[in-house]
Design an enzyme around this catalytic site. Structure first.
Site, PDB file in Angstrom:
ATOM      1  N   ASP A  67     -15.819  16.855   4.129  1.00 14.52           N
ATOM      2  CA  ASP A  67     -16.164  15.552   3.573  1.00 14.52           C
ATOM      3  C   ASP A  67     -15.666  14.413   4.449  1.00 14.52           C
ATOM      4  O   ASP A  67     -14.874  14.619   5.373  1.00 14.52           O
ATOM      5  CB  ASP A  67     -15.608  15.426   2.138  1.00 14.52           C
ATOM      6  CG  ASP A  67     -14.176  15.921   2.004  1.00 14.52           C
ATOM      7  OD1 ASP A  67     -13.497  16.065   3.031  1.00 14.52           O
ATOM      8  OD2 ASP A  67     -13.733  16.157   0.871  1.00 14.52           O
ATOM      9  N   ASN A 136      -8.215  17.473 -10.330  1.00 14.08           N
ATOM     10  CA  ASN A 136      -9.269  17.607 -11.342  1.00 14.08           C
ATOM     11  C   ASN A 136     -10.203  18.773 -11.026  1.00 14.08           C
ATOM     12  O   ASN A 136     -11.255  18.913 -11.627  1.00 14.08           O
ATOM     13  CB  ASN A 136     -10.075  16.296 -11.443  1.00 14.08           C
ATOM     14  CG  ASN A 136     -10.765  15.938 -10.132  1.00 14.08           C
ATOM     15  OD1 ASN A 136     -10.688  16.675  -9.161  1.00 14.08           O
ATOM     16  ND2 ASN A 136     -11.444  14.800 -10.116  1.00 14.08           N
ATOM     17  N   HIS A 138     -11.668  19.300  -8.057  1.00 20.29           N
ATOM     18  CA  HIS A 138     -12.726  19.057  -7.074  1.00 20.29           C
ATOM     19  C   HIS A 138     -12.517  19.892  -5.818  1.00 20.29           C
ATOM     20  O   HIS A 138     -11.390  20.222  -5.443  1.00 20.29           O
ATOM     21  CB  HIS A 138     -12.924  17.565  -6.765  1.00 20.29           C
ATOM     22  CG  HIS A 138     -11.880  16.886  -5.949  1.00 20.29           C
ATOM     23  ND1 HIS A 138     -11.477  15.593  -6.194  1.00 20.29           N
ATOM     24  CD2 HIS A 138     -11.156  17.292  -4.873  1.00 20.29           C
ATOM     25  CE1 HIS A 138     -10.577  15.235  -5.304  1.00 20.29           C
ATOM     26  NE2 HIS A 138     -10.352  16.248  -4.498  1.00 20.29           N
ATOM     27  N   GLU A 143     -16.921  16.257  -7.413  1.00 22.91           N
ATOM     28  CA  GLU A 143     -16.142  15.855  -8.578  1.00 22.91           C
ATOM     29  C   GLU A 143     -16.663  16.541  -9.846  1.00 22.91           C
ATOM     30  O   GLU A 143     -17.809  16.995  -9.882  1.00 22.91           O
ATOM     31  CB  GLU A 143     -16.236  14.337  -8.753  1.00 22.91           C
ATOM     32  CG  GLU A 143     -15.701  13.528  -7.568  1.00 22.91           C
ATOM     33  CD  GLU A 143     -14.181  13.478  -7.520  1.00 22.91           C
ATOM     34  OE1 GLU A 143     -13.521  14.383  -8.073  1.00 22.91           O
ATOM     35  OE2 GLU A 143     -13.646  12.542  -6.908  1.00 22.91           O
TER      36      GLU A 143
HETATM   37  C1  GLP Z   1      -8.922  15.409  -1.201  1.00 24.95           C
HETATM   38  C2  GLP Z   1     -10.007  16.110  -0.353  1.00 24.95           C
HETATM   39  C3  GLP Z   1     -10.105  17.556  -0.705  1.00 24.95           C
HETATM   40  C4  GLP Z   1      -8.697  18.095  -0.870  1.00 24.95           C
HETATM   41  C5  GLP Z   1      -8.121  17.549  -2.129  1.00 24.95           C
HETATM   42  C6  GLP Z   1      -6.674  17.950  -2.402  1.00 24.95           C
HETATM   43  O1  GLP Z   1      -9.360  14.292  -1.855  1.00 24.95           O
HETATM   44  N1  GLP Z   1     -11.291  15.544  -0.387  1.00 24.95           N
HETATM   45  O2  GLP Z   1     -10.835  18.238   0.291  1.00 24.95           O
HETATM   46  O3  GLP Z   1      -8.720  19.484  -0.948  1.00 24.95           O
HETATM   47  O4  GLP Z   1      -8.315  16.167  -2.228  1.00 24.95           O
HETATM   48  O5  GLP Z   1      -5.803  17.226  -1.623  1.00 24.95           O
HETATM   49  P1  GLP Z   1      -4.279  17.587  -1.458  1.00 24.95           P
HETATM   50  O6  GLP Z   1      -4.233  18.783  -0.581  1.00 24.95           O
HETATM   51  O7  GLP Z   1      -3.689  16.376  -0.781  1.00 24.95           O
HETATM   52  O8  GLP Z   1      -3.737  17.822  -2.821  1.00 24.95           O
END
Ligand code: GLP
Length: 244
Positions: A67, A136, A138, A143
Protein backbone atom coordinates in the site's frame (compact mmCIF):
# COMPACT_ATOMS: atom_id res chain seq x y z
CA UNK A 1 -3.42 -22.23 8.62
CA UNK A 2 -0.16 -22.83 10.43
CA UNK A 3 0.66 -20.98 13.64
CA UNK A 4 4.21 -20.38 14.81
CA UNK A 5 4.33 -19.16 18.39
CA UNK A 6 7.16 -16.79 19.18
CA UNK A 7 8.32 -15.59 22.56
CA UNK A 8 8.36 -11.89 21.82
CA UNK A 9 8.87 -9.32 19.06
CA UNK A 10 12.53 -10.24 18.50
CA UNK A 11 11.80 -13.95 18.32
CA UNK A 12 8.87 -13.32 15.95
CA UNK A 13 11.11 -11.17 13.74
CA UNK A 14 13.93 -13.70 13.43
CA UNK A 15 11.47 -16.50 12.67
CA UNK A 16 9.84 -14.45 9.91
CA UNK A 17 13.18 -13.21 8.55
CA UNK A 18 14.34 -16.81 8.29
CA UNK A 19 11.31 -17.74 6.19
CA UNK A 20 11.93 -14.81 3.83
CA UNK A 21 15.62 -15.67 3.66
CA UNK A 22 14.83 -19.30 2.77
CA UNK A 23 12.48 -18.10 0.04
CA UNK A 24 15.25 -15.98 -1.48
CA UNK A 25 17.78 -18.81 -1.25
CA UNK A 26 15.42 -21.35 -2.81
CA UNK A 27 14.32 -19.00 -5.60
CA UNK A 28 16.76 -16.19 -6.37
CA UNK A 29 14.23 -14.36 -8.55
CA UNK A 30 11.40 -14.52 -6.04
CA UNK A 31 8.61 -11.98 -6.10
CA UNK A 32 8.16 -10.66 -2.57
CA UNK A 33 5.12 -8.81 -1.26
CA UNK A 34 6.30 -6.40 1.44
CA UNK A 35 4.66 -4.54 4.29
CA UNK A 36 5.27 -1.38 6.29
CA UNK A 37 4.37 -0.37 9.85
CA UNK A 38 6.33 -1.05 13.03
CA UNK A 39 6.01 -4.82 12.90
CA UNK A 40 8.44 -5.61 10.01
CA UNK A 41 11.24 -3.25 11.08
CA UNK A 42 13.34 -5.88 12.84
CA UNK A 43 12.84 -8.34 9.98
CA UNK A 44 14.28 -5.80 7.56
CA UNK A 45 17.27 -5.28 9.90
CA UNK A 46 18.00 -9.03 9.80
CA UNK A 47 17.74 -9.14 6.01
CA UNK A 48 20.14 -6.19 5.69
CA UNK A 49 22.53 -7.85 8.11
CA UNK A 50 22.52 -11.13 6.19
CA UNK A 51 22.97 -9.27 2.90
CA UNK A 52 25.99 -7.43 4.35
CA UNK A 53 27.46 -10.74 5.50
CA UNK A 54 27.13 -12.04 1.93
CA UNK A 55 24.48 -14.59 2.81
CA UNK A 56 21.64 -13.04 0.81
CA UNK A 57 21.49 -11.66 -2.71
CA UNK A 58 18.59 -9.45 -3.75
CA UNK A 59 19.83 -8.71 -7.27
CA UNK A 60 17.11 -10.78 -8.94
CA UNK A 61 14.35 -10.10 -6.44
CA UNK A 62 11.18 -8.25 -7.42
CA UNK A 63 9.09 -6.56 -4.75
CA UNK A 64 5.55 -5.24 -4.50
CA UNK A 65 4.46 -3.22 -1.51
CA UNK A 66 0.99 -3.61 -0.14
CA UNK A 67 0.00 0.00 0.00
CA UNK A 68 0.84 3.69 -0.17
CA UNK A 69 -0.78 6.84 1.16
CA UNK A 70 -2.70 8.72 -1.51
CA UNK A 71 -1.34 12.22 -2.03
CA UNK A 72 2.09 11.66 -0.48
CA UNK A 73 5.07 11.99 -2.82
CA UNK A 74 7.97 9.53 -2.78
CA UNK A 75 10.15 12.13 -1.08
CA UNK A 76 7.72 12.64 1.80
CA UNK A 77 9.29 11.09 4.91
CA UNK A 78 5.92 9.61 5.93
CA UNK A 79 5.34 7.88 2.60
CA UNK A 80 5.73 4.13 2.48
CA UNK A 81 8.10 4.69 -0.43
CA UNK A 82 10.42 6.60 1.88
CA UNK A 83 10.00 3.99 4.61
CA UNK A 84 10.94 1.11 2.29
CA UNK A 85 14.07 2.80 0.96
CA UNK A 86 15.08 4.00 4.40
CA UNK A 87 14.52 0.71 6.19
CA UNK A 88 15.47 -1.80 3.49
CA UNK A 89 16.10 -0.97 -0.15
CA UNK A 90 18.90 1.60 0.39
CA UNK A 91 20.89 -1.06 2.25
CA UNK A 92 20.60 -4.07 -0.08
CA UNK A 93 21.35 -4.80 -3.73
CA UNK A 94 17.78 -4.88 -5.04
CA UNK A 95 17.43 -3.44 -8.54
CA UNK A 96 15.33 -0.26 -8.28
CA UNK A 97 13.54 -1.19 -11.49
CA UNK A 98 12.19 -4.29 -9.75
CA UNK A 99 10.75 -2.32 -6.83
CA UNK A 100 7.02 -1.62 -7.02
CA UNK A 101 5.11 0.63 -4.64
CA UNK A 102 1.81 2.28 -5.59
CA UNK A 103 2.45 5.86 -6.69
CA UNK A 104 0.72 8.05 -4.10
CA UNK A 105 1.28 11.02 -6.36
CA UNK A 106 -0.80 9.58 -9.19
CA UNK A 107 -4.23 11.17 -8.85
CA UNK A 108 -5.62 8.89 -11.56
CA UNK A 109 -6.73 6.08 -9.27
CA UNK A 110 -8.21 3.87 -11.97
CA UNK A 111 -5.02 3.93 -14.00
CA UNK A 112 -2.74 3.45 -10.97
CA UNK A 113 -4.70 0.46 -9.69
CA UNK A 114 -4.96 -1.25 -13.08
CA UNK A 115 -1.24 -0.75 -13.69
CA UNK A 116 -0.37 -2.21 -10.31
CA UNK A 117 -2.48 -5.32 -10.84
CA UNK A 118 -1.02 -5.78 -14.31
CA UNK A 119 2.55 -5.42 -13.05
CA UNK A 120 1.93 -8.21 -10.50
CA UNK A 121 0.39 -10.47 -13.15
CA UNK A 122 3.22 -9.73 -15.60
CA UNK A 123 5.81 -11.21 -13.25
CA UNK A 124 3.68 -14.30 -12.56
CA UNK A 125 2.26 -13.28 -9.17
CA UNK A 126 3.70 -12.96 -5.68
CA UNK A 127 5.68 -15.89 -4.27
CA UNK A 128 5.76 -14.78 -0.64
CA UNK A 129 3.63 -12.06 0.88
CA UNK A 130 4.54 -10.53 4.25
CA UNK A 131 1.66 -9.00 6.20
CA UNK A 132 1.20 -7.06 9.40
CA UNK A 133 -2.20 -6.71 11.02
CA UNK A 134 -3.97 -3.49 11.94
CA UNK A 135 -5.70 -3.26 15.32
CA UNK A 136 -9.01 -3.41 13.47
CA UNK A 137 -7.89 -6.42 11.43
CA UNK A 138 -6.92 -4.54 8.31
CA UNK A 139 -4.41 -6.08 5.94
CA UNK A 140 -2.57 -3.66 3.71
CA UNK A 141 -5.17 -0.93 3.99
CA UNK A 142 -8.18 -3.18 3.43
CA UNK A 143 -10.33 -1.73 6.16
CA UNK A 144 -13.32 -3.43 7.83
CA UNK A 145 -16.16 -3.33 5.33
CA UNK A 146 -19.29 -5.12 4.14
CA UNK A 147 -17.36 -6.78 1.32
CA UNK A 148 -13.90 -8.14 0.62
CA UNK A 149 -12.73 -5.69 -2.03
CA UNK A 150 -10.88 -7.83 -4.60
CA UNK A 151 -8.24 -5.85 -6.45
CA UNK A 152 -5.91 -2.89 -5.90
CA UNK A 153 -8.02 0.16 -5.09
CA UNK A 154 -8.18 3.55 -3.47
CA UNK A 155 -9.59 3.26 0.04
CA UNK A 156 -10.84 5.72 2.64
CA UNK A 157 -8.91 5.05 5.83
CA UNK A 158 -10.86 4.13 8.94
CA UNK A 159 -10.80 6.67 11.77
CA UNK A 160 -9.13 4.08 13.99
CA UNK A 161 -6.35 3.68 11.40
CA UNK A 162 -5.82 7.43 11.26
CA UNK A 163 -5.62 7.45 15.06
CA UNK A 164 -3.18 4.53 15.09
CA UNK A 165 -0.92 6.00 12.41
CA UNK A 166 -0.89 9.62 13.58
CA UNK A 167 2.13 8.76 15.74
CA UNK A 168 4.24 8.94 12.58
CA UNK A 169 3.01 12.43 11.64
CA UNK A 170 3.38 15.89 13.20
CA UNK A 171 -0.37 16.09 13.74
CA UNK A 172 -3.52 14.11 13.03
CA UNK A 173 -4.47 16.59 10.30
CA UNK A 174 -1.42 15.54 8.31
CA UNK A 175 -2.40 11.86 8.16
CA UNK A 176 -3.73 11.20 4.63
CA UNK A 177 -7.38 10.18 4.54
CA UNK A 178 -7.03 7.85 1.56
CA UNK A 179 -4.58 5.19 0.48
CA UNK A 180 -3.87 2.86 -2.40
CA UNK A 181 -3.89 -0.77 -1.31
CA UNK A 182 -3.69 -4.18 -2.87
CA UNK A 183 -7.09 -5.84 -2.64
CA UNK A 184 -8.02 -9.04 -0.85
CA UNK A 185 -7.86 -11.10 -4.03
CA UNK A 186 -4.46 -9.61 -4.87
CA UNK A 187 -3.19 -10.68 -1.45
CA UNK A 188 -4.90 -14.08 -1.46
CA UNK A 189 -3.35 -14.93 -4.84
CA UNK A 190 0.11 -14.91 -3.28
CA UNK A 191 1.52 -18.43 -3.26
CA UNK A 192 2.62 -18.17 0.38
CA UNK A 193 1.60 -15.67 3.03
CA UNK A 194 3.15 -14.96 6.41
CA UNK A 195 1.63 -12.58 8.92
CA UNK A 196 3.54 -11.17 11.87
CA UNK A 197 1.68 -10.00 14.97
CA UNK A 198 3.14 -8.97 18.28
CA UNK A 199 2.16 -7.25 21.49
CA UNK A 200 -0.64 -7.11 24.00
CA UNK A 201 -2.54 -4.50 21.99
CA UNK A 202 -3.15 -7.02 19.18
CA UNK A 203 -4.49 -9.88 21.34
CA UNK A 204 -8.19 -9.12 20.68
CA UNK A 205 -7.76 -8.90 16.95
CA UNK A 206 -5.75 -12.15 16.75
CA UNK A 207 -8.63 -13.94 18.44
CA UNK A 208 -11.26 -12.31 16.22
CA UNK A 209 -9.32 -12.88 13.01
CA UNK A 210 -8.24 -16.47 13.48
CA UNK A 211 -10.55 -18.08 16.03
CA UNK A 212 -13.89 -16.60 14.98
CA UNK A 213 -15.89 -16.73 11.73
CA UNK A 214 -14.51 -15.20 8.55
CA UNK A 215 -15.99 -11.77 7.88
CA UNK A 216 -15.05 -8.68 5.83
CA UNK A 217 -15.54 -6.74 9.07
CA UNK A 218 -12.23 -8.36 10.10
CA UNK A 219 -10.33 -8.44 6.78
CA UNK A 220 -7.47 -10.59 8.13
CA UNK A 221 -9.95 -13.38 8.86
CA UNK A 222 -10.00 -14.24 5.14
CA UNK A 223 -6.48 -15.63 5.56
CA UNK A 224 -8.03 -18.67 7.27
CA UNK A 225 -8.95 -19.74 3.72
CA UNK A 226 -5.46 -19.46 2.22
CA UNK A 227 -3.81 -22.78 1.52
CA UNK A 228 -0.29 -21.72 2.54
CA UNK A 229 -0.73 -19.21 5.33
CA UNK A 230 1.49 -18.98 8.42
CA UNK A 231 0.74 -16.75 11.38
CA UNK A 232 3.83 -15.86 13.39
CA UNK A 233 2.56 -14.48 16.65
CA UNK A 234 4.22 -13.66 19.95
CA UNK A 235 3.02 -14.72 23.39
CA UNK A 236 1.38 -11.39 24.24
CA UNK A 237 -0.62 -11.24 21.02
CA UNK A 238 -1.65 -14.90 21.36
CA UNK A 239 -2.60 -14.67 25.04
CA UNK A 240 -6.38 -14.86 24.50
CA UNK A 241 -6.06 -17.87 22.19
CA UNK A 242 -3.89 -20.21 24.27
CA UNK A 243 -6.83 -22.19 25.62
CA UNK A 244 -9.06 -22.23 22.57
C1 GLP B 1 -0.45 -0.02 8.66
C2 GLP B 1 -0.18 -0.68 7.29
C3 GLP B 1 -0.35 -2.16 7.37
C4 GLP B 1 0.29 -2.63 8.66
C5 GLP B 1 -0.57 -2.21 9.80
C6 GLP B 1 -0.02 -2.56 11.18
O1 GLP B 1 -1.38 0.99 8.63
N1 GLP B 1 -0.93 -0.19 6.21
O2 GLP B 1 0.22 -2.76 6.22
O3 GLP B 1 0.39 -4.02 8.66
O4 GLP B 1 -0.93 -0.86 9.70
O5 GLP B 1 0.99 -1.70 11.54
P1 GLP B 1 1.94 -1.95 12.77
O6 GLP B 1 2.87 -3.04 12.35
O7 GLP B 1 2.66 -0.64 12.95
O8 GLP B 1 1.08 -2.32 13.93
Amino acid sequence: MKIIKALDYNDMSIKAANIISEQIKIKANSVLGLATGSSPLQIYKHLIDWYKKGELDFSQITSFNLDEYYGLSKENRQSYHYYMYDNLFNHININNQNVHIPDGDNKNAEQECLNYEKAILDVGGIDLQLLGCGHNGHIGFNEPSDIFYPSTHLVKLADSTIQANKRFFESEDEVPKYSYTMGIKTIMHAKKIIMIVSGESKKEIVKRAFFEPITPQVPASVLQLHRNFTLIVDKAAFSLCENI
